[in-house]
Each structure stands twice: as structure tokens, then as C-alpha cells.
Design a protein around this motif. Sequence first.
Motif, short mmCIF file in Angstrom:
data_model
loop_
_atom_site.label_atom_id
_atom_site.label_comp_id
_atom_site.label_asym_id
_atom_site.label_seq_id
_atom_site.Cartn_x
_atom_site.Cartn_y
_atom_site.Cartn_z
N GLU A 115 3.47 -4.79 2.88
CA GLU A 115 4.02 -3.58 2.95
C GLU A 115 3.01 -2.67 2.87
N ARG A 116 3.98 -1.65 3.19
CA ARG A 116 3.54 -0.39 3.37
C ARG A 116 4.64 0.41 2.72
N ASP A 154 -2.13 1.58 6.86
CA ASP A 154 -1.99 0.61 7.72
C ASP A 154 -2.12 -0.61 7.31
N PRO A 155 -1.34 -1.79 6.70
CA PRO A 155 -1.81 -2.66 6.15
C PRO A 155 -1.70 -3.03 7.23
N THR A 190 0.99 -1.36 -0.09
CA THR A 190 -0.09 0.39 -0.14
C THR A 190 0.88 1.31 0.00
N THR A 191 0.63 2.30 -0.30
CA THR A 191 0.60 4.02 -0.35
C THR A 191 -0.20 4.51 0.36
#
Length: 257
Positions: free
Chosen positions: A165-166, A145-146, A140-141
Amino acid sequence: MTDPDPLAVWRRYAGPCVLLDGFHALKHALRFGAEVPVAVTADRTAALALADELAPDVRGVLDGLLTEVTREAYASLVPRPHPTAVAALAVRPPRETGLRTLAHTPRRSPVVVLDQPRNLGNAGAVIRLAAGFGVTGVVTTGTLDPWHPTVVRGGAGLHFATAVERLEVAELPSGPLFALDPEGEDLRGLKLPDDALLAFGSERSGLSRELRARADHLVALPMRPQVSSYNLATSVAMTLYHWSAQGAHRACPDRRS
């Protein structure tokens, strides 16, 4: 020696650990190697009966792990009680491990990129899809928060089955980036390579300017005129199915629930 108080153990691990909300989240996390220091249930007999029916492969582990607590104590540990009355805490994988997985080449399956997603439940559903298709990971961008508890709940514990991850757009792993956009080329005429980054914008605002600039290809899903958009998880599912159907790629053939 008396058994440790499960609520005291829970409080000790609650800060650094990830909440597994419900039987299915715990089942999946255990299947994919999560470290689970504490698990509780308001009905141990019912939870083990579920394991007998749906997850005999982890039944023995659950038998040794699950501690029965009162329904009130269970409800105090979770944002909202799950129908299965099961909750656990799992150790989040080190960030370095996820980054190493994402950066490893050659990749045999794509990385899904969610560009500035907004909806926690949708992000969880995408992670569940990604795990089912056996992709390398989900990135994710933006600010979401994933590993937020609501995302983990939506992912049914399958964060432990793929790298999650981010990252900033500039930090994305290498590989050709195919970004979903209504103005792009029809997906049905394209072959998506195994090392692709498959990027999806938010339903409201689409792709960010930064992600669009990084894209190597703009790709469109088939859609009836005057229909605005698909749900994010639906878009990811359609794209991953297209990738999986193109060659020898296969989702895991295991049919466990």
C-alpha cells in the motif's frame, strides 16, 4: 456457443486490473490466491512445459486459463514482450484488505517502509524480497505507485503474497520505527522486534524530514569508508536477513521456483 475472444476479454479487464508480465509473475500470483480473469500466451505448449518444470502446483490452473494468441496480438498487450511470451490480468486486492493486514496486531513480522522511493524497478525488487522473507507488508510514501506495472514486473507477481500500500507518514501502522541512516547505531548490535517498521530512504536523498521525526531508532548498515551507499534492495535484504536470523523467524521453507 463459441469461446469468447481473449482480446475482447482483455480489453474489458485492462483498466481496473493489474498486468502480470511473464510466466513467473502469473505463477506467483496464482500461488498466492490472485483472481486472474484472463491469461494469454504466444506459445501455449512452451508455457505449459514451463509449468511442468517449474510450477506443477499450478499447472492444472494454467491449463484451463491460458489462451494462445498470435505473437503480434500478444505483443500488442504488453509494454515490451517477455521472453516467456505470457501475460495476464489480475484483480488488485481491495485497499481495505491491505490496510487491515497492516493494522492487525500483534504482528509476527515487520513492515517495510520505502520513504519516497524513486526507482520503480527497485521498489519491485523490494516487494519480491519482502514476500520471500514473509514480512507483513510493504508501504511506500510519496508519489510512487507501488502497483505501477513496472513495479509489479520487478516484483514478479509477488504483490499478492504480502500487503502492498501507499500511505502518508502519519498513516503508518503502529510499532517501533527503525529507520536506516548512516549516522545510526550499527545494525549488528541490535535486535529488531517482530512488530518493527523498517524504513528506508531513497538512495539519492535519504530519509525525509517527516519520516526521520517519526523514527524511534536510527540504524546503520556496516559499510566500508568512502562507499556512498548500498542499492535500496540490497539494504532491505541485509536488514531482513538480520531480523530473520535473530530467533525463530524463518522465511517460507518451500523451495519452489
